[in-house]
Design an enzyme around this catalytic site. Structure first.
Site, PDB file in Angstrom:
ATOM      1  N   CYS A 218      23.283  51.425  32.562  1.00 32.24           N
ATOM      2  CA  CYS A 218      22.899  52.674  33.236  1.00 32.24           C
ATOM      3  C   CYS A 218      22.147  52.439  34.551  1.00 32.24           C
ATOM      4  O   CYS A 218      22.064  53.327  35.386  1.00 32.24           O
ATOM      5  CB  CYS A 218      22.068  53.548  32.304  1.00 32.24           C
ATOM      6  SG  CYS A 218      22.974  54.053  30.837  1.00 32.24           S
TER       7      CYS A 218
ATOM      8  N   HIS B 190      18.804  58.801  37.112  1.00 29.32           N
ATOM      9  CA  HIS B 190      19.877  58.574  36.143  1.00 29.32           C
ATOM     10  C   HIS B 190      19.819  59.703  35.120  1.00 29.32           C
ATOM     11  O   HIS B 190      18.742  60.094  34.667  1.00 29.32           O
ATOM     12  CB  HIS B 190      19.683  57.220  35.463  1.00 29.32           C
ATOM     13  CG  HIS B 190      20.573  57.054  34.268  1.00 29.32           C
ATOM     14  ND1 HIS B 190      21.935  57.288  34.322  1.00 29.32           N
ATOM     15  CD2 HIS B 190      20.306  56.712  32.980  1.00 29.32           C
ATOM     16  CE1 HIS B 190      22.454  57.084  33.131  1.00 29.32           C
ATOM     17  NE2 HIS B 190      21.486  56.741  32.292  1.00 29.32           N
TER      18      HIS B 190
ATOM     19  N   ASN C 178      25.547  61.704  29.911  1.00 31.67           N
ATOM     20  CA  ASN C 178      25.156  60.408  30.489  1.00 31.67           C
ATOM     21  C   ASN C 178      26.430  59.643  30.862  1.00 31.67           C
ATOM     22  O   ASN C 178      27.166  59.188  29.988  1.00 31.67           O
ATOM     23  CB  ASN C 178      24.334  59.641  29.449  1.00 31.67           C
ATOM     24  CG  ASN C 178      23.846  58.289  29.962  1.00 31.67           C
ATOM     25  OD1 ASN C 178      24.285  57.820  31.008  1.00 31.67           O
ATOM     26  ND2 ASN C 178      22.950  57.676  29.216  1.00 31.67           N
TER      27      ASN C 178
END
Ligand code: ACO
Length: 324
Positions: A114, A251, A281
């Site tokens: 990520c 993020h 996500n």
């Protein structure tokens, strides 16, 4: 005078298919209410059969090039962040390079899950500052739907597919925080926590792709602490204050983590670009997806200061301060 990397174009691509929480609730023991309350996620996009990470990446990159008014042939570096490459090798970046027709310069993938986009941006920025690239494509692209355990309600509801890209270009700056371009980047990793978020397969270990495994609570706890410190680091390095930041583009893992970071910075939620509700996500793709959205709808303007931050498997974490 020093060399700065200016962000001169942004682009993104989301697969057509939208999967709602209700659709997932028909498959696993979960509910729209639980997912929204714990994560803020309402839906996610999912790549079609035969649609690969490189396909998503190429579309996002082409849009970024179009926005910058730059031809693929002018690109002399491609850095692509992904944890879900088309194949073990060659890199997904190499396929994107072929698709865009920008041959000859280096093209490679970066794997920091990520945090991948912040890592890739930092790598490309260093190439530019070292004089080894003039026009670079930095891409985050993922098909996380391919590594999810659809029986595990604790993880399968959290992720989505997508891609985002930026074009960066070398330009002179005076080295001060009033320069345009990437002002500072900060990267970290702590491999002692690699078992808290991982994929249980790989070419060397199992000769299979494997599926995502996560200890959600632990990840949450570390994310809040690490993100606060890496944001602090970026401000200290530039002498800037939280009040100077026009936009936080974090993020997009979880609404509660994002709100926690904004609260620590004393930033109003109106200054936070939030896409987690619609994209879920998308790992390395989430920051460039969010940035491209906020640029295209006019929220992020030229001259404004944007803070990017991310945390992911490894653990890895990082931040970047950019004046658009
Ligand atoms: N639907 C319904 N119930 C669920 C679901 C679901 N989808 N998933 C878990 N539960 C249940 C659990 O089984 C548990 O039930 P029990 O108490 O009967 O055992 C209960 O909900 C609580 O489970 P927890 O995992 O403790 O729930 P928590 O409040 O921690 O929320 C979550 C889970 C949303 C994953 C949270 O821990 C989180 O957001 N962690 C951060 C992880 C993350 O964002 N990772 C992304 C990658 S890393 C990154 O990008 C930063």
């Amino acid at each position: 005078m020093i060399t700065r990397s200016l962000i001169v174009g942004t682009g993104s691509y989301l697969p057509e298919r939208v999967v709602t929480n209700a659709e997932l609730a028909a498959r696993v023991d979960t509910s729209d209410e639980w997912i929204i309350e714990r994560t803020g996620i309402r839906q996610r996009h999912m790549a079609a059969e035969g649609e690969w990470t490189s396909d998503l990446a190429t579309k996002a990159a082409q849009k970024a090039l179009d926005a910058a008014g730059i031809a693929g042939t002018d690109v002399d570096l491609i850095v692509l962040a992904t944890a879900t490459p088309d194949r073990t090798f060659p890199s997904t970046a190499a396929t994107v390079q072929a698709n865009l027709g920008c041959f000859g310069g280096p093209a490679f993938d970066v794997q920091a899950v990520c945090s991948g986009f912040v890592y890739a941006l930092s790598v490309a920025d260093n190439f530019v500052k070292a004089g080894q690239a003039k026009t670079a494509l930095v891409i985050g692209a993922e098909t996380f739907s391919r590594i999810l355990d659809w029986e595990d309600r604790g993880t399968c509801v959290l992720f989505g597919d997508g891609a985002g890209a930026v074009v960066i270009q070398a330009a002179p700056g005076d080295g001060s925080a009033t320069d345009s371009g990437i002002l500072t980047t900060h990267l970290h990793a702590d491999g002692r926590h690699r078992e808290l978020l991982y994929v249980d397969g790989g070419p060397s270990s199992t000769q299979t792709t494997g599926l995502l495994r996560m200890h959600g609570r632990e990840v949450f706890r570390h994310a809040v602490v690490n993100l606060a410190s890496v944001v602090e680091e970026a401000l200290e390095a530039t002498g800037l204050q939280p009040a100077d930041i026009d936009w936080l583009v974090p993020h997009q893992a979880n609404r509660r983590i994002i709100e926690g970071t904004a609260r620590k910075l004393g930033m109003a939620l109106e200054k936070v670009v939030m896409t987690v509700d619609r994209h879920a996500n998308t790992s390395a793709a989430s920051i460039p997806l969010a940035l491209a959205e906020a640029v295209s709808d006019g929220r992020v303007q030229k001259g404004q200061l944007v803070l990017l931050e991310a945390m992911g498997g490894g653990f890895t974490w990082g931040s970047a301060l950019v004046r658009m």
